[in-house]
Structures are given as structure tokens and as C-alpha cells.
Design an enzyme around this catalytic site. Structure first.
Site, short mmCIF file in Angstrom:
data_model
loop_
_atom_site.label_atom_id
_atom_site.label_comp_id
_atom_site.label_asym_id
_atom_site.label_seq_id
_atom_site.Cartn_x
_atom_site.Cartn_y
_atom_site.Cartn_z
N VAL A 285 6.96 18.66 -42.98
CA VAL A 285 6.78 18.76 -44.42
C VAL A 285 8.11 19.04 -45.11
CG1 VAL A 285 5.70 20.10 -46.27
CG2 VAL A 285 4.36 19.42 -44.27
N HIS B 254 -2.17 22.54 -50.88
CA HIS B 254 -2.86 23.70 -50.32
C HIS B 254 -4.21 23.91 -51.02
CE1 HIS B 254 0.87 24.78 -48.23
NE2 HIS B 254 0.18 25.68 -47.58
#
Length: 431
Positions: A323, A358
Site C-alpha cells: 500500500v 478503511h
């Protein structure tokens, strides 16, 4: 002569535990810590079983097969191939940029944006209407998010290759000499090349990935054993340790006293963090190394030493290399180098994108839009500055502050989600 008679055995020496001694071998204390943790864990397990009984349900694989709500998630996962293949077709069309007029080119680019938007909207709508098991829905949504990021990288790099081809330059850094016969654009536009990238343990596309020479069977067996054992341990700990704590929430958090909420937070913090550490090892080490070995993928640096991070920014740079590399390569550098934004704006955009995903990974499977995961990520921006102030006093203090924030932020978000689930599933049913 006197020194030989009195047999001197002293010299100027500091104590081993003094900072001036330079002594660093504390392995024995680390072993003692392991023993204490093992004994404490055994006591907690026995106390938990005596208090709640054995709560672990060992027939969950059979129930997963028998429960029809799990199968929509399997179908949802299979449907992701439609978006992958559609993007591949668009890339084939755009590879003819030299002979396409601008109107035709813009049409294919618009379809690309539509495909990206649909990748995020489709699973949310599917989960909302079909209402599958939240665990299966979470796995499906994770896969869609990974595919979204991978296709974004795939589109970005192929666009750069097209630009280089148009400008008649041969300086694409993606075509590295990692093999005897490196792939060059547009020869990379094949199903084999695309699906290798889809399964590869990385989010950043390259025309030529570093490859390992062979597949090691023993390595694969070890990784499979780790995955099986640790996932089973995680399942048992979740059912036996965390669920009893969450089931004590029989009313909203604001109806408990501050001390009761703090006590519940601290009770939840330890098992939650233990499961988080197990998940880190299972996914970032065992699973990604297993995929890399099966695909002969050479780059195995999936994480760095995040446990030594002395502030939260260091942690996020080291925690998830895939990421981090994606955000730096496809978001931060284009914003700063190409569009002229300053580094602070670039970092905030990266944090906002990470916070969005998220929240997306939690809100969609639970079928409720809440800001808690998003806020838990964004609050780490000012917390990062605070931790850096602590680190200025001592790097040890900074590392301790990082661990405290990691241990406490997640349980707070979990309690807030449980409260919202309580309102949705219990209060509404009674009314």
C-alpha cells in the site's frame, strides 16, 4: 610486586544495566517475557472457560457450506472478473492510440472511469440487497478493493507506456532487464500478464516483475501450516475471548459510567491487539509469501520493521509495503511532482484515501455507513505530530507512544460500531 600479592580483580566498569555499559544482549529477559505471557495466557484461558464455558463452535466449516447467506459472497467474488476483463478490453482499444482520433480515445477513457466507479459501487449495492454473512461480505469487499487498486496501477503504467510510445521514447523504467526476454508495451496486454498481476502479492504493476528461480515445496507446506493453525487460533480467541466482552454491552455506551467504559475498553484492547498481530503474520507473512512462492514472485518485502517505528508516520510507511508503494507511486508523487501540490497536501490526500478504504471495508459488510474507521485514521494525523513531540525527548518514548495508540484506537472504533449495531438490530426490533 604489591599488585601481584593482593591479586587485584577490580577495574573501572559500569553495571550492565547502565546505559553507559553498551550492553545489548537481553535475550534472557525476552525469554522470561515469553514465559510470563504463556503463564498469564493459560490463566486467562482457564478463567475464561470456567466463567463462560467452552464457546468455540468447531462445526463452522459445515455451517458455512449449509448457510445459504454465505453463497452470495462467493458469487460476488466471481463477478469481479467482469470488471477485470472489461478493463483489459479497454486497454486493448487504447493501445491503438496512434491510429485513434481524440474523440474515440476520450470514449474509452470515460468508460475506464465508469468501470472504476462501478467496482466500488457494485459490491456495496450487492451486499445491501442480498445481505450475505458479514464475514463473507468483508472478504468479497476486500477483494474488490484490491482489484480496484491493482487496475488503477495497471491503467496508470500502461498510460505512461503509451505516452512514451507516442513520443517515440524508449525510456520506460517499467521495462527492466529482469529476465532474458523482457516484455515491452503493448506485448504485455495479454490475459496471462494481467491475471498474473491480479494474483501477485503486490498492488503496483510492472511489465516485468522480478522472479524467483523455482518453487520450494517445503516452504509452501510451512506457510500452509501457519495459515491453518493461526487462523484456527484466531477463530478460537475471537469466540472465546472477544465475543463474551462484546455481549456484555446490553445498552448504549452513554448509559455506562466513564469508568465502566474505560474498563471495557482495556478488557477488549489486549485480545483485540493479539488478534491483530496474528492477522498481520497470517496475511503479510504467511499468505503473501505463499502466493509469491506459487507465482515465483521475487520481491518478498511485504513489510518493514514497523514494530520499531518511533512515530505514526514511520509506522504507516513500514506497516504495509504494498500500500505504501502504491500510494507513493500513484498518488503522492503525481500530486507533488506533476501537479505541483506541496508535500503536506500530498500526505493528507494519501491519508484521506486510506481512511476512505478503511471505512469502506467496514461499513459495506455491516450495511451501515458510519465514520468511525475514517475518523480513526484521520485522527492519526494530529496524533502523529504529538508522537513526534514525544519522540523528540526519546525515541524509546516515541515507540511506546506508537504502541499505545495502536492498542487503544482499534477497540474504541469496535465499541462504537457495536453500539451502532445495538441501535440498529435491537432497539429497532423492540420498537
Amino acid at each position: 610486586m604489591t599488585s601481584l600479592v593482593d591479586m587485584p580483580c577490580h577495574q573501572e566498569r559500569p553495571s550492565l544495566l547502565s546505559a553507559s555499559s553498551g550492553y545489548e544482549n537481553y535475550r534472557g529477559f525476552l525469554n522470561l517475557l515469553y514465559v510470563i505471557l504463556a503463564l498469564g495466557s493459560c490463566r486467562l484461558v482457564l478463567e475464561n472457560i470456567l466463567q463462560y464455558g467452552l464457546l468455540v463452535e468447531f462445526d463452522w466449516p459445515l455451517r458455512f457450506i449449509q448457510d445459504p447467506t454465505n453463497w452470495p459472497s462467493v458469487l460476488l467474488i466471481l463477478l469481479v472478473n467482469c470488471f477485470i476483463i472489461f478493463e483489459f478490453v479497454l486497454q486493448l482499444k487504447l493501445s491503438h492510440t496512434l491510429i485513434l482520433n481524440s474523440k474515440a480515445k476520450n470514449k474509452w477513457i470515460c468508460l475506464q472511469f465508469l468501470n472504476f466507479i462501478t467496482i466500488l459501487i457494485f459490491p456495496a449495492a450487492y451486499v445491501y440487497y442480498r445481505q450475505p454473512n458479514p464475514v463473507g461480505a468483508f472478504i468479497a469487499v476486500c477483494i474488490y478493493s484490491i482489484v480496484f487498486l491493482k487496475l488503477f496501477s495497471y491503467v496508470h503504467i500502461n498510460h505512461r507506456c503509451r505516452q512514451a510510445l507516442i513520443e517515440k521514447k524508449n525510456d520506460s523504467h517499467e521495462s527492466t532487464n529482469v529476465s532474458k526476454h523482457p516484455v515491452v508495451y503493448p506485448n504485455n496486454l495479454t490475459y496471462k500478464n494481467l491475471y498474473y498481476f491480479m494474483f501477485a502479492p503486490t498492488l503496483c504493476y510492472e511489465l516485468n516483475f522480478p522472479r524467483s528461480p523455482r518453487i520450494r515445496i517445503r516452504f509452501i507446506i510451512r506457510r500452509c501450516g501457519e495459515i491453518l493453525v493461526l487462523l484456527s487460533l484466531q477463530y478460537c480467541l475471537g469466540q472465546q475471548w472477544i465475543l463474551p466482552i462484546l455481549r456484555t454491552l446490553d445498552r448504549p455506551l452513554n448509559q455506562y459510567s466513564a469508568l465502566q467504559n474505560i474498563e471495557r475498553l482495556l478488557r477488549l484492547a489486549l485480545p483485540n491487539h493479539l488478534l491483530w498481530l496474528i492477522l498481520f503474520y497470517v496475511y503479510f507473512h504467511s499468505t503473501l509469501n505463499l502466493l509469491a512462492e506459487l507465482l515465483c514472485f521475487g520481491d518478498r518485502l511485504f513489510y518493514r520493521d514497523w514494530w520499531n517505528a518511533t512515530d505514526l508516520y514511520e509506522f504507516w510507511n513500514r506497516w504495509n509495503t504494498s500500500v505504501h508503494d502504491f500510494c507513493k507511486r500513484h498518488v503522492y508523487k503525481p500530486l507533488v511532482d506533476h501537479y505541483g501540490f506541496n508535500k503536506l497536501i500530498g500526505s493528507l490526500v494519501v491519508f484521506a484515501i486510506s481512511a476512505f478504504f478503511h471505512e469502506y471495508l467496514i461499513s459495506v459488510p455491516l450495511r451501515m455507513v458510519r465514520p468511525w474507521s475514517f475518523l480513526a485514521m484521520m485522527v492519526q494525523v494530529p496524533m502523529g505530530f504529538a508522537v513526534r513531540l514525544v519522540r523528540s525527548e526519546s525515541k524509546t518514548y516515541g515507540n511506546v507512544a506508537v504502541w499505545i495508540s495502536l492498542i487503544l484506537i482499534q477497540p474504541i472504533a469496535i465499541l462504537l460500531y457495536i453500539q451502532d449495531l445495538f441501535y440498529r438490530d435491537f432497539v429497532k426490533d423492540k420498537s
